[in-house]
Design a protein around this motif. Structure first.
Motif, PDB file in Angstrom:
ATOM      1  N   GLY A 145       0.798  -1.214   0.000  1.00  0.00           N
ATOM      2  CA  GLY A 145       0.000   0.000   0.000  1.00  0.00           C
ATOM      3  C   GLY A 145       0.832   1.264   0.000  1.00  0.00           C
ATOM      4  O   GLY A 145       0.296   2.364   0.161  1.00  0.00           O
ATOM      5  N   LEU A 146       2.140   1.122  -0.212  1.00  0.00           N
ATOM      6  CA  LEU A 146       3.056   2.262  -0.181  1.00  0.00           C
ATOM      7  C   LEU A 146       3.456   2.670  -1.593  1.00  0.00           C
ATOM      8  O   LEU A 146       3.758   1.832  -2.433  1.00  0.00           O
ATOM      9  N   VAL A 147       3.455   3.975  -1.843  1.00  0.00           N
ATOM     10  CA  VAL A 147       3.870   4.521  -3.129  1.00  0.00           C
ATOM     11  C   VAL A 147       5.371   4.802  -3.089  1.00  0.00           C
ATOM     12  O   VAL A 147       5.897   5.285  -2.096  1.00  0.00           O
ATOM     13  N   HIS A 148       6.066   4.483  -4.180  1.00  0.00           N
ATOM     14  CA  HIS A 148       7.491   4.795  -4.258  1.00  0.00           C
ATOM     15  C   HIS A 148       7.706   6.021  -5.160  1.00  0.00           C
ATOM     16  O   HIS A 148       6.742   6.653  -5.609  1.00  0.00           O
ATOM     17  N   ASP A 149       8.956   6.339  -5.421  1.00  0.00           N
ATOM     18  CA  ASP A 149       9.310   7.512  -6.223  1.00  0.00           C
ATOM     19  C   ASP A 149       9.043   7.228  -7.701  1.00  0.00           C
ATOM     20  O   ASP A 149       9.781   6.484  -8.352  1.00  0.00           O
ATOM     21  N   SER A 190      -3.640  -3.971  -5.341  1.00  0.00           N
ATOM     22  CA  SER A 190      -4.172  -4.972  -4.417  1.00  0.00           C
ATOM     23  C   SER A 190      -4.795  -4.305  -3.201  1.00  0.00           C
ATOM     24  O   SER A 190      -6.010  -4.199  -3.089  1.00  0.00           O
ATOM     25  N   SER A 191      -3.949  -3.807  -2.295  1.00  0.00           N
ATOM     26  CA  SER A 191      -4.458  -3.283  -1.025  1.00  0.00           C
ATOM     27  C   SER A 191      -5.345  -2.055  -1.206  1.00  0.00           C
ATOM     28  O   SER A 191      -6.268  -1.829  -0.424  1.00  0.00           O
ATOM     29  N   GLY A 192      -5.088  -1.262  -2.248  1.00  0.00           N
ATOM     30  CA  GLY A 192      -5.885  -0.058  -2.491  1.00  0.00           C
ATOM     31  C   GLY A 192      -7.286  -0.341  -2.994  1.00  0.00           C
ATOM     32  O   GLY A 192      -8.085   0.593  -3.155  1.00  0.00           O
TER      33      GLY A 192
END
Length: 226
Positions: A145-149, A190-192
Motif C-alpha cells: 500500500g506504499l507509493v514509491h518515487d 491490491s491493497s488499495g
C-alpha cells in the motif's frame, strides 16, 4: 494498457475483477514474508478453474527454487508467474526450461536509481518487470500500500527494454496520475482496492479500472485530453 488485480482470495472476487475489465488476477501462493493475501494452492487452483475466459491467472510467489515454483504453477494451472524473491538469473533460466510456455515477470523494489542496473541482467530471461515498494518495517515485499518515487519508475520505463508494470500503493484516486507520469505497460493493485473485510470492493475495482483505461487512452491519443 494491461490491468492486474492482485491478492485475489476468493472465486467471487476473481469473477468480479474479470467482469469489471481486468486483464489478469494475482494469486499469492508460497509465502516467506508477511501478507494478508496468501492463499493455499488448493484454493488458488479452484479460483483458476472458475475464472471466466480471456483473463490471465498469475501465480505471485516468494519462492525461489525453480522446481518448487514449477510444481506449484502446474498444480494451480496459471499462465504466468510473478517472482517476488531473490531468485537469480540462472534459476529463472532453469524455470524456463521446465515451463517454456509460461510468461515470467520479475519483481523489483524501487528504492533508488541503482535498481536499473540490478534489473539489466534479467532483461534477457524474463517477459516483463513489475515495480513495487518494499516495507521493511512490516516484512512485506508486496501489497504494502506504499507509493514509491515515480521519477525512478519513469526512468526505468525509458531505459529497460522489456514491458514494465507499475505497482505500489495504486488506488482509484492516483492511478491516472501514475499512468500519465510513468507511462507503464500496465498497472497492478491490491491493497488499495480492498473493502474493510479484506476482500475486493466492487466500486473501487470499477473506478480503478475505468480510471486506468481512460488515462491510458488519453496518453496514447492526445486529442482525448480536451
Amino acid at each position: 494498457m494491461r490491468i492486474k488485480i492482485c491478492g485475489i482470495k476468493r472465486v467471487e472476487d476473481a469473477i468480479m475483477a474479470a467482469y469489471c475489465g481486468a486483464d489478469a488476477i494475482g494469486l499469492v501462493v508460497g509465502q516467506k514474508h508477511n501478507s494478508d493475501d496468501f492463499i493455499d494452492k488448493d484454493l488458488a487452483q479452484k479460483i483458476v478453474k472458475e475464472c471466466p475466459p480471456y483473463i490471465s491467472p498469475v501465480l505471485v510467489t516468494e519462492l525461489d527454487d525453480a522446481e518448487e515454483i514449477s510444481n506449484l504453477a502446474h498444480k494451480i494451472g496459471v499462465t504466468s508467474i510473478q517472482l517476488h524473491s531473490d531468485c537469480t538469473v540462472d534459476s529463472i533460466i532453469s524455470l524456463r526450461k521446465i515451463l517454456p510456455h509460461i510468461k515470467i515477470i520479475k519483481n523489483f523494489h524501487v528504492n533508488g536509481f541503482e535498481v536499473i542496473q540490478a534489473m539489466k541482467p534479467f532483461e534477457s530471461v524474463v517477459d516483463a518487470f513489475i515495480l513495487d515498494t518494499l516495507d521493511l518495517a512490516n516484512d512485506k515485499v508486496g501489497g504494502t500500500g506504499l507509493v514509491h518515487d515515480w521519477n525512478i519508475s519513469r526512468s526505468i520505463v525509458k531505459k529497460i527494454s522489456k514491458p514494465v508494470l507499475l505497482a505500489g500503493g495504486l488506488t482509484p484516486e492516483n492511478v491516472g496520475e501514475a499512468i500519465r507520469f510513468v507511462k507503464p505497460f500496465g498497472v497492478d493493485a491490491s491493497s488499495g482496492l480492498k473493502d474493510c473485510d479484506g476482500f475486493k470492493d466492487e466500486i473501487k475495482l470499477i473506478n480503478f479500472i475505468c480510471s486506468a483505461k481512460y488515462e491510458f487512452f488519453k496518453v496514447r491519443d492526445p486529442s482525448l485530453k480536451n
